[in-house]
Scaffold this motif. Structure first.
Motif, PDB file in Angstrom:
ATOM      1  N   VAL A  85      -7.327  -1.835   2.732  1.00 25.17           N
ATOM      2  CA  VAL A  85      -8.624  -1.228   2.411  1.00 25.17           C
ATOM      3  C   VAL A  85      -8.429   0.271   2.197  1.00 25.17           C
ATOM      4  O   VAL A  85      -7.994   0.971   3.118  1.00 25.17           O
ATOM      5  CB  VAL A  85      -9.642  -1.466   3.544  1.00 25.17           C
ATOM      6  N   PRO A  86      -8.719   0.793   1.014  1.00 22.57           N
ATOM      7  CA  PRO A  86      -8.584   2.238   0.800  1.00 22.57           C
ATOM      8  C   PRO A  86      -9.489   3.017   1.748  1.00 22.57           C
ATOM      9  O   PRO A  86     -10.539   2.518   2.174  1.00 22.57           O
ATOM     10  CB  PRO A  86      -9.018   2.419  -0.656  1.00 22.57           C
ATOM     11  N   PRO A  87      -9.116   4.241   2.095  1.00 20.71           N
ATOM     12  CA  PRO A  87      -9.901   4.995   3.074  1.00 20.71           C
ATOM     13  C   PRO A  87     -11.236   5.460   2.506  1.00 20.71           C
ATOM     14  O   PRO A  87     -11.393   5.565   1.278  1.00 20.71           O
ATOM     15  CB  PRO A  87      -8.998   6.193   3.391  1.00 20.71           C
TER      16      PRO A  87
ATOM     17  N   TRP B 232      -7.142  10.309   2.579  1.00 17.24           N
ATOM     18  CA  TRP B 232      -5.868   9.617   2.522  1.00 17.24           C
ATOM     19  C   TRP B 232      -5.079   9.849   3.811  1.00 17.24           C
ATOM     20  O   TRP B 232      -5.016  10.958   4.331  1.00 17.24           O
ATOM     21  CB  TRP B 232      -5.043  10.088   1.318  1.00 17.24           C
ATOM     22  N   THR B 233      -4.460   8.807   4.301  1.00 17.89           N
ATOM     23  CA  THR B 233      -3.679   8.880   5.538  1.00 17.89           C
ATOM     24  C   THR B 233      -2.188   8.880   5.214  1.00 17.89           C
ATOM     25  O   THR B 233      -1.773   8.627   4.067  1.00 17.89           O
ATOM     26  CB  THR B 233      -3.989   7.677   6.443  1.00 17.89           C
TER      27      THR B 233
ATOM     28  N   SER C 242      -8.557  -1.586  -6.818  1.00 21.54           N
ATOM     29  CA  SER C 242      -8.327  -0.609  -5.743  1.00 21.54           C
ATOM     30  C   SER C 242      -6.841  -0.350  -5.521  1.00 21.54           C
ATOM     31  O   SER C 242      -6.465   0.618  -4.860  1.00 21.54           O
ATOM     32  CB  SER C 242      -8.970  -1.087  -4.440  1.00 21.54           C
ATOM     33  N   ASP C 243      -5.993  -1.197  -6.076  1.00 23.20           N
ATOM     34  CA  ASP C 243      -4.549  -1.054  -5.876  1.00 23.20           C
ATOM     35  C   ASP C 243      -3.877  -0.155  -6.903  1.00 23.20           C
ATOM     36  O   ASP C 243      -2.739   0.276  -6.700  1.00 23.20           O
ATOM     37  CB  ASP C 243      -3.889  -2.438  -5.908  1.00 23.20           C
ATOM     38  N   ILE C 244      -4.556   0.165  -8.014  1.00 28.11           N
ATOM     39  CA  ILE C 244      -3.893   0.856  -9.125  1.00 28.11           C
ATOM     40  C   ILE C 244      -3.284   2.175  -8.686  1.00 28.11           C
ATOM     41  O   ILE C 244      -2.128   2.482  -8.993  1.00 28.11           O
ATOM     42  CB  ILE C 244      -4.886   1.097 -10.288  1.00 28.11           C
ATOM     43  N   VAL C 245      -4.055   2.997  -7.968  1.00 22.72           N
ATOM     44  CA  VAL C 245      -3.567   4.334  -7.617  1.00 22.72           C
ATOM     45  C   VAL C 245      -2.399   4.260  -6.638  1.00 22.72           C
ATOM     46  O   VAL C 245      -1.617   5.209  -6.528  1.00 22.72           O
ATOM     47  CB  VAL C 245      -4.690   5.220  -7.049  1.00 22.72           C
ATOM     48  N   TYR C 246      -2.254   3.145  -5.934  1.00 23.27           N
ATOM     49  CA  TYR C 246      -1.105   2.965  -5.050  1.00 23.27           C
ATOM     50  C   TYR C 246       0.137   2.574  -5.855  1.00 23.27           C
ATOM     51  O   TYR C 246       1.222   3.123  -5.647  1.00 23.27           O
ATOM     52  CB  TYR C 246      -1.403   1.896  -3.997  1.00 23.27           C
TER      53      TYR C 246
END
Length: 557
Positions: A440-442, A480-481, A463-467
């Protein structure tokens, strides 16, 4: 979730991406002005000069790979770009292909031209030390947007981070909406192939052919090209693997969240159906011929098309704009091409998200107890509920919640992309690797507006693209953590490893090879782990899957 809710979410996604594209286009010229030592680079149409980005990567924006598809070239196979004699300044992105401007575009988005029918351009990013002939791996990204919207210049799609890790990266533009996917009997007749309707797909092929001709000048290896894509971009990759026109244009594929396989994807229509839809639109617009359709300014054609369908029609304006089985780009439905063993047989590293499009999570998100699971399971599966509970037992509330996550992750594109992997193993010879996104993105930082939810608040579609691309810095308001950053780095490293060797495993992440007889996938979540799939569960969920975006039964509405 109803179809309208899905459509509205897609519109919000496109609106958000559109605003980012406009901002990127306007600011790039002002920010990207650092000359690259050694430029210009000579390609087959002339010399190009790019710019050095803040991270040291060399970028070449807006290089034409085909002639502008305007006038008589609207709805025509892309023709070669016209050569130039001066040095082409490739330091700013070009406008996105003509598409419907979302009605809910943010008020503060720049009011400048951000779309054009003249749009067949691509962006290239190279490692700082890349030299011609270096034979670096090449990664080509194809954007999503429901085949109705999208741009290669959205900041979240930047290839700069993968280039920093050693790959030459390329983002290709392709026509969308009515300009990319419009069939008509007159168009089929004039084509020379008795085919029409897949203009955007022809653009993708033309872009990949440009890569074959020119990428060595940027340090890339034309014999080692990996094509990636997300959503409609992933469906495009699926079609490219099935298309004879794309033979020899890539060595590997890494698609995320999209395949023309039920229940997540939509099986392409036939050429006859596409031509009939084209004639119907022409008649609805009170036009007499193809020439009349080509004479209308592109903005007016989009507006007229949208008015016919009404304000709730979605980004396609009510006219279905998707690739079809045209007999040329796609000689048959891709699934049949795979089952005949006629696909372009290359290594595959494919992924979905735990709450992807077509996922049952919209129904199972409220499962917190065994009682919740019992109720929604019976509502969802009706007469097959007893079989469901046999295959998905839950003795306590935690197990009930785990069942809900399994159902979510293995429906919609979760099963479609798994089926793509399975077909490649069964009907091909090259290795396959399967992944799923489950993090889950922050939320946004305190004191900033809430994070915009495009497809859901969990590990949802897109939601996964930027990762995968390392572009989380394009969303600076998110909190972001360290784990978000570490997860992204490790995901990027698997892509680079796959692009280099055909195996995504790294020293830090071991990705199992997919085997239909022992189904496993790598999961990128709050930790990275290997998930063993239950084939019987997946087959049950496919057999009882609803159509994408529709409730599975009246009781579940």
């Amino acid at each position: 979730m109803t179809r309208n809710v899905f459509t509205n979410r897609l519109i919000r996604h496109i609106a958000f991406a559109t605003a980012l594209t406009a901002i990127s286009t306007l600011t790039a010229a002002a920010q990207n002005t650092n000359s690259i030592p050694g430029d210009p680079i000579a390609i087959d149409t002339g010399k190009v000069a790019g710019t050095i980005l803040d991270n040291g990567v060399h970028a070449y924006f807006g290089i034409p790979f085909a002639a502008p598809p305007v006038g008589e070239l609207r709805w025509h196979e892309p023709l070669p770009a016209k050569p130039w004699t001066n040095i082409y300044s490739a330091n700013a992105p070009r406008p996105a292909c003509g598409q419907r401007s979302p009605a809910n575009r943010p008020a503060d988005a720049p009011n400048a031209e951000q779309y054009s029918e003249d749009c067949l351009y691509l962006n290239v990013w190279t490692p700082p030390d890349a030299k011609a002939g270096a034979k670096l791996p090449v990664i080509v990204y194809i954007y999503g947007g429901g085949f109705s919207a999208g741009s290669p210049s959205i900041p979240g799609y930047s290839g700069a981070h993968l280039a920093k890790k050693g790959a030459v990266t390329v983002n290709i533009a392709y026509r969308v909406g009515i300009f990319g996917y419009f069939a008509h009997p007159e168009l089929s007749k004039e084509s020379g192939h008795n085919a029409s309707g897949d203009w955007g797909s022809y653009d993708q092929v033309a872009g990949l052919r440009w890569v074959q001709r020119n990428i060595a000048a940027f340090g890339g290896d034309p014999a080692n090209v990996t094509v990636m894509g997300q959503s409609a971009g992933s469906e495009s990759v699926y079609q490219l693997q099935a298309s004879p026109l794309a033979h020899g244009l890539f060595a590997k594929l890494s698609p995320w969240s999209g395949a023309d396989l039920a229940p997540g994807g939509q099986v392409p229509h036939s050429l006859a159906e596409g031509e009939a839809a084209g004639l119907k639109l022409q008649q609805a617009l009170n036009l007499n011929s193809l020439a009349d359709l080509r004479a209308i300014p592109w903005q007016q054609l989009l507006d007229d098309q949208s008015k016919l369908a009404g304000p709730q029609a979605g980004p396609g304006g009510g006219f279905q704009t998707r690739p079809i089985v045209d007999g040329y780009f796609l000689p048959d439905v891709p699934d049949k091409i795979f089952k005949a063993g006629k696909q372009n047989d290359v290594p595959l590293y494919t992924s979905s998200t735990q709450e992807d499009l077509g996922s049952a999570m919209q129904f199972y998100d409220n499962v917190h107890t065994v009682a919740d699971l019992q109720k929604i399971g019976r509502d969802t599966f009706g007469d097959a509920a007893d079989e469901f509970f046999r295959l998905f037992p839950a003795a306590n509330d935690q197990e009930a919640r785990n069942v809900a996550l399994i159902v979510s992750g293995d429906t919609g594109f979760g099963v479609s992309n798994r089926d793509w992997a399975r077909d490649q193993v069964l009907y091909g010879k090259n290795p396959v690797y399967l992944a799923q996104w489950a993090h889950v993105p922050p939320p946004n930082k305190p004191g900033t507006p809430p994070a915009r939810s495009m497809f859901g608040s969990g590990p949802s579609h897109a939601s996964d693209i930027v990762y995968w691309l390392g572009t989380y810095d394009t969303q600076p308001n998110r909190a972001w953590t360290d784990w978000d950053r570490e997860l992204s780095e490790k995901m990027q490293d698997t892509l680079i490893a796959f692009a280099k060797t055909g195996n995504p495993s790294t020293a830090a992440v071991k990705v199992p090879r997919y085997d239909p007889n022992n189904e496993q996938r790598i999961v990128f979540g709050d930790s990275i782990y290997i998930d063993k799939l239950n084939t019987q569960q997946i087959e049950f969920l496919r057999a009882h899957a609803p159509k994408r975006g529709a409730p599975p039964s009246p009781a579940a509405r």
